[in-house]
Design a protein around this motif. Sequence first.
Motif, short mmCIF file in Angstrom:
data_model
loop_
_atom_site.label_atom_id
_atom_site.label_comp_id
_atom_site.label_asym_id
_atom_site.label_seq_id
_atom_site.Cartn_x
_atom_site.Cartn_y
_atom_site.Cartn_z
N PHE A 232 29.54 -14.56 -4.32
CA PHE A 232 30.12 -13.25 -4.64
C PHE A 232 29.73 -12.18 -3.63
O PHE A 232 29.73 -11.00 -3.94
N GLY A 233 29.35 -12.58 -2.43
CA GLY A 233 29.24 -11.62 -1.34
C GLY A 233 27.98 -10.78 -1.29
O GLY A 233 28.04 -9.57 -1.51
N LEU A 234 26.83 -11.38 -0.99
CA LEU A 234 25.61 -10.60 -0.78
C LEU A 234 25.69 -9.85 0.55
O LEU A 234 26.07 -10.43 1.57
N PRO A 235 25.33 -8.56 0.58
CA PRO A 235 25.30 -7.84 1.86
C PRO A 235 24.33 -8.51 2.85
O PRO A 235 23.29 -9.04 2.45
N HIS A 236 24.70 -8.48 4.11
CA HIS A 236 23.87 -9.03 5.20
C HIS A 236 23.53 -10.50 4.93
O HIS A 236 22.43 -10.97 5.26
N LEU A 237 24.48 -11.24 4.38
CA LEU A 237 24.21 -12.62 3.97
C LEU A 237 23.77 -13.48 5.15
O LEU A 237 22.81 -14.26 5.03
N GLU A 238 24.44 -13.39 6.29
CA GLU A 238 24.08 -14.25 7.42
C GLU A 238 22.68 -13.95 7.92
O GLU A 238 21.97 -14.86 8.39
N ARG A 239 22.25 -12.71 7.80
CA ARG A 239 20.86 -12.37 8.18
C ARG A 239 19.88 -13.04 7.23
O ARG A 239 18.83 -13.55 7.65
N VAL A 240 20.21 -13.05 5.95
CA VAL A 240 19.36 -13.74 4.96
C VAL A 240 19.29 -15.23 5.28
O VAL A 240 18.19 -15.81 5.33
N LEU A 241 20.43 -15.84 5.51
CA LEU A 241 20.47 -17.28 5.73
C LEU A 241 19.76 -17.69 7.02
O LEU A 241 19.06 -18.71 7.06
N SER A 242 19.92 -16.91 8.06
CA SER A 242 19.28 -17.27 9.33
C SER A 242 17.77 -17.14 9.24
O SER A 242 17.04 -18.00 9.75
N SER A 243 17.26 -16.10 8.59
CA SER A 243 15.81 -15.95 8.47
C SER A 243 15.24 -17.00 7.53
O SER A 243 14.12 -17.49 7.74
N TYR A 244 16.00 -17.36 6.50
CA TYR A 244 15.57 -18.44 5.62
C TYR A 244 15.45 -19.74 6.42
O TYR A 244 14.44 -20.45 6.32
N HIS A 245 16.46 -20.05 7.20
CA HIS A 245 16.48 -21.31 7.95
C HIS A 245 15.35 -21.35 8.98
O HIS A 245 14.77 -22.41 9.24
N GLU A 246 15.02 -20.20 9.56
CA GLU A 246 13.89 -20.15 10.49
C GLU A 246 12.58 -20.45 9.77
O GLU A 246 11.70 -21.13 10.32
N ALA A 247 12.44 -19.93 8.55
CA ALA A 247 11.20 -20.12 7.80
C ALA A 247 11.11 -21.51 7.18
O ALA A 247 10.02 -22.11 7.14
N SER A 248 12.22 -22.03 6.68
CA SER A 248 12.27 -23.35 6.04
C SER A 248 13.57 -24.02 6.44
O SER A 248 14.59 -23.86 5.76
N PRO A 249 13.57 -24.76 7.54
CA PRO A 249 14.82 -25.35 8.03
C PRO A 249 15.53 -26.18 6.97
O PRO A 249 14.91 -26.93 6.21
#
Length: 291
Positions: A232-249
């Motif tokens: 349902f469209g979180l703001p700045h979603l790609e920023r959330v996902l990229s930082s998540y992936h950096e922390a826990s691939p």
Amino acid sequence: MLPVDSLDPTRLSDLLGEQVVNVEAVGGGDICQAHKASMGHGRAVFVKTRSQAPEGFFESEANGLARLGSAPGGAPVPRVLAANTECLVLEWIAPEPPSALAAERFGRALAATHRSGNAVFGSDTGDGWIGTLHLPGGPWPDWPTMWAAGRLEPYLRAARDNGSVSKRDAADVSRVIDNISHLAGPAEPPALIHGDLWAGNVLWGQDGRCWLVDPAAHGGHRESDLAMLTLFGLPHLERVLSSYHEASPLADGWRDRVPVHQLHPILVHAVLFGGSYGPRAGQLARLALSG
């Protein structure tokens, strides 16, 4: 007990052991009524009520908040101030517009929440709630079993019963259930997940952090929370996902598995609201099967 149609400041004061001088309605979703209560010395609290709430409804939410809040370095949750059969009282989180920096912090913090883990897939403390619907607790031996038996089958059955999903769409969801072991991706241990992590359950606070509310916390697959954030469209979603992936691939192909993980919340919405959610469940099933 507190009345659920209008909160009496005097009775709320008795519950909290502190003077309440004003109560006003605020936005809070479709399931419960939400209020902001102002205390005598300027502090505010958030009060959530629901008419004829089932036994354990608010206590389950309070327990989920406590469990999420115990994760070292994890995403913060509001402190529970009181909970009974008719209401939940939380500390007030002052809002702030979403920002890229807060989103980056949230991705890392959510990864820490997930990494804190859970003993089982599901819950070892019984059933919970998602919206107004029961959420089977299990526990289950692995994630594919939990997803099929505890997250897809019950809500597909309910959606068929209320006519919100067509025979064709139901058949395609059933195919996902039958093939879940092949669609689930690499096996992972149970993560501690929020369980209902749509954008409305992420509060952007003045302290620059994103706070988690309204959980259906349990041991699950971390991709489920991430898939819900995209729904349902979180703001700045790609920023959330990229930082998540950096922390826990994340495992290869996780984006292809998003439809598998989105099927459960969409089926829940089909049961609760009908409308276009039944056809959307069929679309997601076909995407999952073609991925």
